[in-house]
Design an enzyme around this catalytic site. Structure first.
Site, PDB file in Angstrom:
ATOM      1  CG  ASP A  22      57.190 -19.255   7.291  1.00  0.00           C
ATOM      2  OD1 ASP A  22      57.039 -19.977   8.302  1.00  0.00           O
ATOM      3  OD2 ASP A  22      58.243 -19.194   6.639  1.00  0.00           O
ATOM      4  CG  ASP A  26      59.632 -23.350   8.016  1.00  0.00           C
ATOM      5  OD1 ASP A  26      58.716 -22.617   7.570  1.00  0.00           O
ATOM      6  OD2 ASP A  26      59.422 -24.474   8.505  1.00  0.00           O
ATOM      7  CG  ASP A  30      53.921 -21.804  10.423  1.00  0.00           C
ATOM      8  OD1 ASP A  30      53.196 -20.891  10.858  1.00  0.00           O
ATOM      9  OD2 ASP A  30      55.131 -21.644  10.139  1.00  0.00           O
ATOM     10  CG  ASP A  99      40.690 -31.121   3.251  1.00  0.00           C
ATOM     11  OD1 ASP A  99      40.177 -32.213   2.980  1.00  0.00           O
ATOM     12  OD2 ASP A  99      40.992 -30.265   2.406  1.00  0.00           O
ATOM     13  CG  ASP A 196      40.420 -35.398  -0.799  1.00  0.00           C
ATOM     14  OD1 ASP A 196      40.530 -34.274  -1.300  1.00  0.00           O
ATOM     15  OD2 ASP A 196      40.962 -36.424  -1.271  1.00  0.00           O
ATOM     16  CD  GLU A 255      37.482 -32.972  -3.977  1.00  0.00           C
ATOM     17  OE1 GLU A 255      38.100 -32.389  -4.864  1.00  0.00           O
ATOM     18  OE2 GLU A 255      37.952 -33.948  -3.354  1.00  0.00           O
ATOM     19  CG  HIS A 316      43.376 -27.372  -2.895  1.00  0.00           C
ATOM     20  ND1 HIS A 316      42.049 -27.483  -2.499  1.00  0.00           N
ATOM     21  CD2 HIS A 316      43.836 -28.636  -2.982  1.00  0.00           C
ATOM     22  CE1 HIS A 316      41.741 -28.754  -2.350  1.00  0.00           C
ATOM     23  NE2 HIS A 316      42.810 -29.484  -2.630  1.00  0.00           N
ATOM     24  CG  ASP A 317      42.113 -29.717  -6.309  1.00  0.00           C
ATOM     25  OD1 ASP A 317      43.292 -29.833  -5.915  1.00  0.00           O
ATOM     26  OD2 ASP A 317      41.169 -30.370  -5.809  1.00  0.00           O
TER      27      ASP A 317
HETATM   28  O1  TEU Z   1      40.713 -33.676  -5.501  1.00  0.00           O
HETATM   29  C1  TEU Z   1      40.042 -34.526  -6.378  1.00  0.00           C
HETATM   30  C2  TEU Z   1      40.611 -34.481  -7.764  1.00  0.00           C
HETATM   31  O2  TEU Z   1      41.132 -35.456  -8.199  1.00  0.00           O
HETATM   32  C3  TEU Z   1      40.614 -33.293  -8.643  1.00  0.00           C
HETATM   33  O3  TEU Z   1      40.093 -32.149  -8.121  1.00  0.00           O
HETATM   34  C4  TEU Z   1      42.001 -33.104  -9.187  1.00  0.00           C
HETATM   35  O4  TEU Z   1      42.702 -32.167  -8.431  1.00  0.00           O
HETATM   36  C5  TEU Z   1      41.985 -32.669 -10.607  1.00  0.00           C
HETATM   37  O5  TEU Z   1      41.353 -33.654 -11.328  1.00  0.00           O
HETATM   38  C6  TEU Z   1      43.395 -32.448 -11.130  1.00  0.00           C
HETATM   39  O6  TEU Z   1      43.819 -33.449 -11.995  1.00  0.00           O
HETATM   40  C7  TEU Z   1      41.023 -34.004  -4.190  1.00  0.00           C
HETATM   41  C8  TEU Z   1      41.880 -32.884  -3.620  1.00  0.00           C
HETATM   42  O7  TEU Z   1      41.151 -31.685  -3.628  1.00  0.00           O
HETATM   43  C9  TEU Z   1      43.157 -32.810  -4.408  1.00  0.00           C
HETATM   44  O8  TEU Z   1      43.969 -31.747  -3.999  1.00  0.00           O
HETATM   45  C10 TEU Z   1      43.878 -34.120  -4.211  1.00  0.00           C
HETATM   46  O9  TEU Z   1      45.029 -34.141  -5.011  1.00  0.00           O
HETATM   47  C11 TEU Z   1      43.002 -35.309  -4.563  1.00  0.00           C
HETATM   48  O10 TEU Z   1      41.692 -35.219  -4.032  1.00  0.00           O
HETATM   49  C12 TEU Z   1      43.603 -36.577  -3.987  1.00  0.00           C
HETATM   50  O11 TEU Z   1      43.500 -36.551  -2.596  1.00  0.00           O
HETATM   51 CA    CA Z   2      56.778 -22.222   8.757  1.00  0.00          CA
END
Ligand code: TEU
Ligand code: CA
Length: 526
Positions: A22, A26, A30, A99, A196, A255, A316-317
Site C-alpha cells: 500500500d 489507505d 496500489d 491481466d 482471463d 487462462e 488468486h483463485d
Molecule cells: O477465473 C475463472 C474461474 O471461474 C475459476 O477459476 C473460479 O475462480 C473458480 O471456479 C471459483 O469458483 C477467472 C479469474 O481468475 C477469477 O478471479 C474471476 O473471478 C473469473 O475468471 C471471472 O472473471
Molecule cells: Ca493504497
C-alpha cells in the site's frame, strides 16, 4: 545467456495489486506500492510480473469486473503511475504482463450501460441479448446465466455474476474495440497479457442447451460443450497473435477455463497463444508418483505438439500450496513443492507470498468478501483466503500498510515475513531465491531435457536436467523418512557438486544419495 527469451526461460510472478503493498496508506495495495518493491523482486530473481486487474472496477469480483479498459482505478493509482511502474520494471529487466478480462465487462462499463438502455442504441448488440431464456446455461458463481432487463424486455447472458455481462465477440465492432484495448496497452509498453477465461469468449451460435453431467454446483451438473470452447475462437486467437507479433517479444498466456491438455494443444502454438495454463499442480496431491505422471503428460504435449509447458502451484483463485501441503507452520513439504516448481522444464509462475510459504487466512462468515464464498458458505468459503496482504515485516499490518488492510493479515506474520526469512538461511524465501538464481545460471535447468531417475520410487521424485555439457540431478524426498535414490550405473561415481540442498554441503553419491526426510537437493556432475 544465449537467446534468453523472457517468457520461455524466465519465471513469472503474479501480483494481486490490492494485496501487495500500500503506497498511500489507505489499506488497499496500489501500483506505486508495487514500484516501491521492484528491487525486492529483482533480488528474488523473477523475470516478469503479471498484474491482476488494476482497471476501474465496482469490485463485484475484485477487479475481474472492469468498467474502463483503458484506465487505472484511482485506488490503484493513475496511468502515470502505471507508466512509471513499467519504466522502473524494465530498468531492472523485469517484464510486465497485464491481466485482460475480455470475456465480460462490469455492468457499470459505459458499453453495457448504453447497451442495456434500449433495443436500438448504437451498442444494442455489444452484449448477448435474447427475448426469452433460450437454454439451461448456468452462471459459474450461482444461478441462471440469464438476467432480465426491463428497459429492453430482454435477457442478457453472464457466465459469472449478473454484474459481469459477457460481451458479444461475434459483433465486428466489439472485436475491433477490444483489439484496440490490446493495442492501447501494447503501446504503453506492456510486454504481455494474461487472458482471463479466453476459451469462453464465444458461445454456441444456436444457443443449444448443455447436456447434463455429475457435479455439486448447478454449473458443474452440465457438460460445457455449448457455452465454452466454440470453433470461432481459434481464428480470433490467430488475429490476436498477429497483433502481438507486430511488436517485439510480446507474449500471451491464456487462462483455460476447465483446462485439459487437448484444449491447451488446440489454443497454443506459433500462430496462437504462447501458452495456456496447465493447472495440474494446483490440485495434485503431495505424491511423487502422481506428480511425475502429470509432468510426463506435459513433456509429451511438448514433444508432440511443440508447446512449451507452464507450471503453477497457485493463483488468486485457489488455496495456497502451503495451506494445502504444509503441516501447521512447518515448511518442509512447502519447500519440496517450491523446488519441484522451479526445477521444471517449462515456465514456472509464482504467486505473491508463495516465496514465504504464506498460508491462507481463515475468515468468519461475515468477513467473507468473495461472491462465491458468500453464496456457497460453508461448503465453499470463497477465494479471500489466498488474497491476504503480503507479509513484509513484523511491524503493524505486516508492513503492508499503516492502516487496517482491506483483508486481514495472517496472524503468523510476526514470524513469517520477508525480513525474518531473509535472515534465515533455511527459509522458503532463501530456497526460492537460490533456485531462481540457479535457473538463471544453468541452461540445463531452463531448457535441458527432463529425465526421470529411479522413477518407480514412492518416496522421492528425482530427475536429471541435462543440456549439452551440463548434467544436473534434482532429488526431492516426499517422505518424512530417509530414502535412497537408485541411480543408473552410468551416473555412479564421478565428481558431483552440491548446488543447493536443504540438508547437505557435500555430495554423497557412491551409488546414489540417501536423502534425509523432505530433503531437496540439486547437484551438478563435473
Ligand atoms: O477465473 C475463472 C474461474 O471461474 C475459476 O477459476 C473460479 O475462480 C473458480 O471456479 C471459483 O469458483 C477467472 C479469474 O481468475 C477469477 O478471479 C474471476 O473471478 C473469473 O475468471 C471471472 O472473471
Ligand atoms: Ca493504497
Amino acid at each position: 545467456m544465449d537467446n534468453f527469451t523472457w517468457w520461455r526461460d524466465g519465471v513469472i510472478y503474479q501480483i494481486y495489486p490490492r494485496s501487495f503493498a500500500d503506497g498511500n496508506q489507505d489499506g488497499i495495495g496500489d501500483l506505486p506500492g508495487i514500484t516501491d518493491h521492484l528491487d525486492y523482486l529483482a533480488d528474488l530473481g523473477v523475470n516478469a510480473i503479471w498484474l491482476s486487474p488494476f482497471y476501474p472496477t465496482p469490485d463485484k469480483d475484485f477487479g475481474y469486473d472492469i468498467s474502463d479498459y483503458c484506465n487505472v482505478d484511482p485506488r490503484f493509482g493513475t496511468l502515470a503511475d502505471f507508466d512509471r511502474l513499467v519504466e522502473e520494471a524494465h530498468k531492472r529487466d523485469i517484464h510486465v504482463i497485464a491481466d485482460l478480462v475480455l470475456n465480460h465487462t462490469s455492468d457499470q462499463h459505459s458499453w453495457f450501460l448504453e447497451s442495456r438502455s434500449s433495443r436500438d442504441n448504437p451498442r444494442a448488440d455489444w452484449y448477448i441479448w435474447q427475448d426469452k431464456i433460450p437454454n439451461n446455461w448456468q452462471a459459474v458463481f450461482g444461478g441462471p446465466a440469464w438476467t432480465f432487463v426491463p428497459e429492453r424486455g430482454q435477457y442478457y447472458y453472464h457466465m459469472f455474476l449478473p454484474e459481469q455481462p459477457d460481451v458479444n465477440w461475434r459483433n465486428p465492432e466489439v472485436r475491433k474495440a477490444i483489439l484496440d484495448v490490446v493495442r492501447f496497452w501494447l503501446e504503453r509498453g506492456v510486454d504481455g497479457f494474461r487472458l482471463d477465461v479466453f476459451n469462453v469468449y464465444f458461445k454456441d451460435d444456436q444457443f443449444r442447451s448443455n447436456p447434463s453431467a455429475w457435479g455439486i454446483r448447478p454449473f458443474d451438473r452440465q457438460k460445457h460443450i455449448y457455452d465454452t470452447d466454440r470453433p470461432e475462437l481459434v481464428p480470433l486467437l490467430k488475429e490476436l497473435r498477429a497483433l502481438l507479433d507486430s511488436y517485439p517479444e510480446r507474449y500471451a498466456v491464456g487462462e483455460t477455463f476447465i483446462s485439459t491438455p487437448e484444449k491447451i494443444i488446440q489454443y497454443s502454438g506459433e500462430d496462437r497463444l504462447h501458452a495456456a495454463f496447465n493447472f495440474e499442480f494446483t490440485h495434485t496431491t503431495f505424491n511423487p508418483t502422481r506428480l511425475l505422471a502429470r509432468i510426463l503428460d506435459w513433456e509429451r504435449v511438448d514433444r508432440e505438439h511443440n508447446i512449451w509447458p507452464t507450471y503453477v502451484l497457485s493463483n488468486h483463485d485457489v488455496p495456497r500450496p502451503a495451506s494445502r501441503h504444509g503441516f501447521g507452520e512447518d515448511d518442509a513439504r512447502v519447500k519440496v513443492m517450491m523446488a519441484l516448481l522451479l526445477t521444471q522444464r517449462g515456465t514456472p509462475f509464482l504467486y505473491y507470498g508463495e516465496e514465504l510459504g504464506m498460508r491462507d487466512i481463515s475468515l468468519k462468515r461475515d468477513e467473507i468478501l468473495d461472491p462465491p464464498g458468500k453464496l456457497y458458505w460453508p461448503f465453499y468459503k470463497g477465494r479471500d483466503g489466498c488474497r491476504s496482504p503480503m507479509q513484509w515485516n513484523a511491524e503493524a499490518n505486516a508492513g503492508f500498510s499503516t492502516v487496517k488492510p482491506w483483508l486481514p493479515v495472517h496472524p503468523n506474520y510476526v514470524q513469517r515475513n520477508v525480513e525474518a526469512q531473509r535472515a534465515d538461511p533455511k527459509s522458503v524465501f532463501n530456497l526460492t531465491r537460490a533456485l531462481l538464481h540457479l535457473r538463471k545460471e544453468y541452461t540445463a535447468l531452463r531448457r535441458g531435457a527432463f529425465l526421470p531417475v529411479d522413477s518407480a520410487s514412492q518416496d522421492h521424485l528425482s530427475y536429471l536436467r541435462r543440456s549439452e555439457g551440463e548434467t544436473l540431478l534434482v532429488t526431492l524426498n516426499f517422505k518424512n523418512r530417509p530414502t535412497r535414490v537408485n541411480l543408473p550405473s552410468d551416473l555412479h561415481g564421478g565428481t558431483w557438486l552440491v548446488l543447493f540442498s536443504t540438508h547437505r554441503a557435500e555430495p554423497d553419491l557412491l551409488n546414489g544419495p540417501v536423502l534425509q526426510p523432505y530433503e531437496v537437493c540439486v547437484m551438478r556432475r563435473l
